[in-house]
Scaffold this active site. Structure first.
Site, PDB file in Angstrom:
ATOM      1  N   ASN A 180      -3.455  65.558  26.618  1.00 41.84           N
ATOM      2  CA  ASN A 180      -4.390  64.623  27.264  1.00 41.84           C
ATOM      3  C   ASN A 180      -4.472  64.855  28.774  1.00 41.84           C
ATOM      4  OD1 ASN A 180      -4.748  63.365  24.768  1.00 41.84           O
ATOM      5  ND2 ASN A 180      -2.988  62.024  25.117  1.00 41.84           N
ATOM      6  N   HIS A 227      -6.444  51.035  19.399  1.00 41.10           N
ATOM      7  CA  HIS A 227      -5.130  51.698  19.444  1.00 41.10           C
ATOM      8  C   HIS A 227      -3.999  50.750  19.010  1.00 41.10           C
ATOM      9  CE1 HIS A 227      -1.662  53.537  21.695  1.00 41.10           C
ATOM     10  NE2 HIS A 227      -2.212  54.618  21.169  1.00 41.10           N
ATOM     11  N   GLU A 239     -12.134  49.999  23.290  1.00 43.53           N
ATOM     12  CA  GLU A 239     -11.723  51.125  24.140  1.00 43.53           C
ATOM     13  C   GLU A 239     -12.946  51.739  24.799  1.00 43.53           C
ATOM     14  OE1 GLU A 239      -9.190  53.876  22.009  1.00 43.53           O
ATOM     15  OE2 GLU A 239      -8.117  52.234  21.042  1.00 43.53           O
ATOM     16  N   SER A 283      -9.591  57.186  20.963  1.00 43.38           N
ATOM     17  CA  SER A 283      -8.660  58.314  20.984  1.00 43.38           C
ATOM     18  C   SER A 283      -8.737  59.172  19.731  1.00 43.38           C
ATOM     19  CB  SER A 283      -7.232  57.816  21.189  1.00 43.38           C
ATOM     20  OG  SER A 283      -6.859  56.946  20.161  1.00 43.38           O
ATOM     21  N   ASP A 296      -9.941  49.115  27.213  1.00 43.28           N
ATOM     22  CA  ASP A 296      -8.830  50.050  27.423  1.00 43.28           C
ATOM     23  C   ASP A 296      -9.441  51.412  27.748  1.00 43.28           C
ATOM     24  OD1 ASP A 296      -6.852  51.938  27.159  1.00 43.28           O
ATOM     25  OD2 ASP A 296      -5.930  51.032  25.379  1.00 43.28           O
ATOM     26  N   HIS A 329      -8.327  56.887  27.805  1.00 43.51           N
ATOM     27  CA  HIS A 329      -8.802  58.276  27.720  1.00 43.51           C
ATOM     28  C   HIS A 329     -10.013  58.544  28.611  1.00 43.51           C
ATOM     29  CE1 HIS A 329      -6.088  59.500  24.504  1.00 43.51           C
ATOM     30  NE2 HIS A 329      -6.188  58.231  24.112  1.00 43.51           N
ATOM     31  N   LYS A 355      -2.467  60.480  31.221  1.00 48.14           N
ATOM     32  CA  LYS A 355      -3.450  61.370  30.607  1.00 48.14           C
ATOM     33  C   LYS A 355      -4.185  62.133  31.717  1.00 48.14           C
ATOM     34  CE  LYS A 355      -3.496  58.030  26.831  1.00 48.14           C
ATOM     35  NZ  LYS A 355      -2.390  58.530  26.037  1.00 48.14           N
TER      36      LYS A 355
HETATM   37  C1  LIG Z   1      -6.423  53.793  23.732  1.00 53.18           C
HETATM   38  C2  LIG Z   1      -5.002  53.968  24.160  1.00 53.18           C
HETATM   39  N1  LIG Z   1      -4.410  52.985  24.846  1.00 53.18           N
HETATM   40  C3  LIG Z   1      -3.143  53.086  25.275  1.00 53.18           C
HETATM   41  C4  LIG Z   1      -2.415  54.219  25.019  1.00 53.18           C
HETATM   42  C5  LIG Z   1      -1.003  54.285  25.501  1.00 53.18           C
HETATM   43  O1  LIG Z   1      -0.959  54.923  26.731  1.00 53.18           O
HETATM   44  P1  LIG Z   1       0.407  55.591  27.207  1.00 53.18           P
HETATM   45  O2  LIG Z   1       0.463  56.919  26.545  1.00 53.18           O
HETATM   46  O3  LIG Z   1       0.324  55.640  28.683  1.00 53.18           O
HETATM   47  O4  LIG Z   1       1.489  54.693  26.706  1.00 53.18           O
HETATM   48  C6  LIG Z   1      -2.974  55.278  24.325  1.00 53.18           C
HETATM   49  C7  LIG Z   1      -2.176  56.486  24.077  1.00 53.18           C
HETATM   50  O5  LIG Z   1      -2.512  57.435  23.469  1.00 53.18           O
HETATM   51  C8  LIG Z   1      -4.314  55.152  23.867  1.00 53.18           C
HETATM   52  O6  LIG Z   1      -4.888  56.133  23.173  1.00 53.18           O
END
Ligand SMILES: Cc1ncc(COP(=O)(O)O)c(C=O)c1O
Length: 362
Positions: free
Chosen positions: A51, A130, A165, A169, A189, A192, A221
């Protein structure tokens, strides 16, 4: 009392059940030798499942910024550092609204959802949100309504908060965020999308001219570091600091991570974003030329191959291209896929090589 031999019997049984269903996972260290290359099990690979979308984890300024110490304590005790405030000020300037740091993005979703919601509230959540959003909702004890992925339709009138989101992801798609707006709060969120999409890399919401009430972003990421943040109205930061259990009861972000995140934020520029777009266009049009359909709209490029997924991933690996196969329970049975991720640091030759390998494998 359980005998020493069967003390862990229930754990062993659970593991056996996972193995039986073909879902046993294992770790395999990848020694990175550059932003897109590494050594895995003794084999040199080009990595298409990181990422690190802008290649910033290898940027000299980011590498040099990893300096300092662990915080040694929660921020409210003796773990609050100038590096935290410098990063929060930069983010606050970036978004024009107060930002607060958390540890990982996972942690940020837990912190935000459990601080915003209480028993009796109702949260409307996209079906593909997520795991950290799902877990945050569970912990908050709010009632939840799961809405169809990206097509929420009529969001119930008594909704307190809708959460989605900015860039999904696993499907790599960008929702139309105005469909999620209403009289309720909106939380997006941007894990990404932050650093990549929208003006200055602010995310998918900014790209669509929308200001969600609450934003989650992560530095692990596109920013090439570690840590996360939340942005919201002026009341959010003091509320997190005074009542956010996931802010209060945890050690502050290590200074090196905060400093690297600040360096990454400063290095994430339009030139890198344009290079990433160029790479995405090259890869996506190469896939269509091969007759392969990719999901999504941006730098996460999932190719659904169903039962063939793991065989194709293995074949790519033997050709020196590492892209992870995604299986249930992460995705539904039948929707197994290889989730390719592009970086601004990929070269045209690496992308063309992957396309050739895919042609052979499929
Ligand atoms: C949409 C989403 N939110 C939060 C996270 C978590 O982020 P972190 O990897 O910084 O814990 C991810 C991780 O892949 C994600 O895809």
């Amino acid at each position: 009392m359980a005998s020493p031999s069967d003390r862990y019997a229930t754990l062993n049984q659970r593991l056996a059940d996972i193995a039986q269903s073909g879902r046993l996972r294992s770790l395999s260290p990848l020694t990175m030798t550059g932003p897109t290359t590494g050594i895995r099990s003794g084999q040199a690979v080009t990595v298409f499942c990181s990422n690190d979308y802008l290649g910033l984890s290898w940027h000299p300024d980011v590498v040099a910024a990893w300096q300092g110490r662990g915080a040694g304590s929660a921020r409210l005790i003796s773990g609050d550092r100038p590096a935290h405030h410098a990063l929060e000020e930069a983010l606050t300037a970036h978004y024009g609204r107060p930002a607060t740091l958390l540890s990982s993005g996972y942690h940020a979703n837990l912190a935000l959802l459990t601080t915003l919601l209480q028993r009796g509230d109702r949260v409307a959540s996209d079906a593909l949100n997520h795991a950290s959003i799902i877990d945050g909702i569970r912990l908050s004890r709010a009632d939840k309504v799961i809405l169809p992925h990206s097509t929420p339709g009529d969001i119930p009138a008594d909704t307190t908060l809708a959460v989605t989101e900015g860039l999904f992801s696993m499907d790599g798609d960008i929702p139309t965020l105005s469909d999620w707006q209403g009289s309720h709060w909106l939380m997006v969120d941007e894990a990404h999308a932050f650093g990549v999409l929208g003006p200055g890399g602010q995310g998918a919401a900014a790209a669509q001219g929308i200001e969600p009430d609450f934003i989650v972003g992560t530095f692990g990421k596109a920013i090439g570091a570690y840590g996360s943040f939340v942005v919201g109205p002026p009341s959010l930061r003091p509320l997190l600091i005074s009542a956010g259990r996931a802010f209060i009861f945890t050690t502050g972000l290590p200074e090196p991570a905060a400093a690297a995140a600040l360096a990454g934020l400063r290095c994430a520029n339009d030139g890198l974003r344009e290079k990433l777009t160029e790479n995405v266009v090259r890869f996506r049009s190469g896939l269509s030329a091969l007759g392969l359909t990719a999901l999504g709209d941006a730098h996460i490029v999932p190719v659904v191959l169903g039962a063939e997924t793991m065989a194709v991933a293995r074949s790519l690996l033997s050709a020196g291209y590492y892209a992870a196969g995604i299986r249930p329970p992460t995705v539904a049975p039948g929707a197994e896929r290889i989730r390719f991720t592009l970086s601004a640091a990929h070269t045209a030759a690496q992308i063309d090589g992957l396309l050739d390998a895919l042609n052979d494998a499929c």
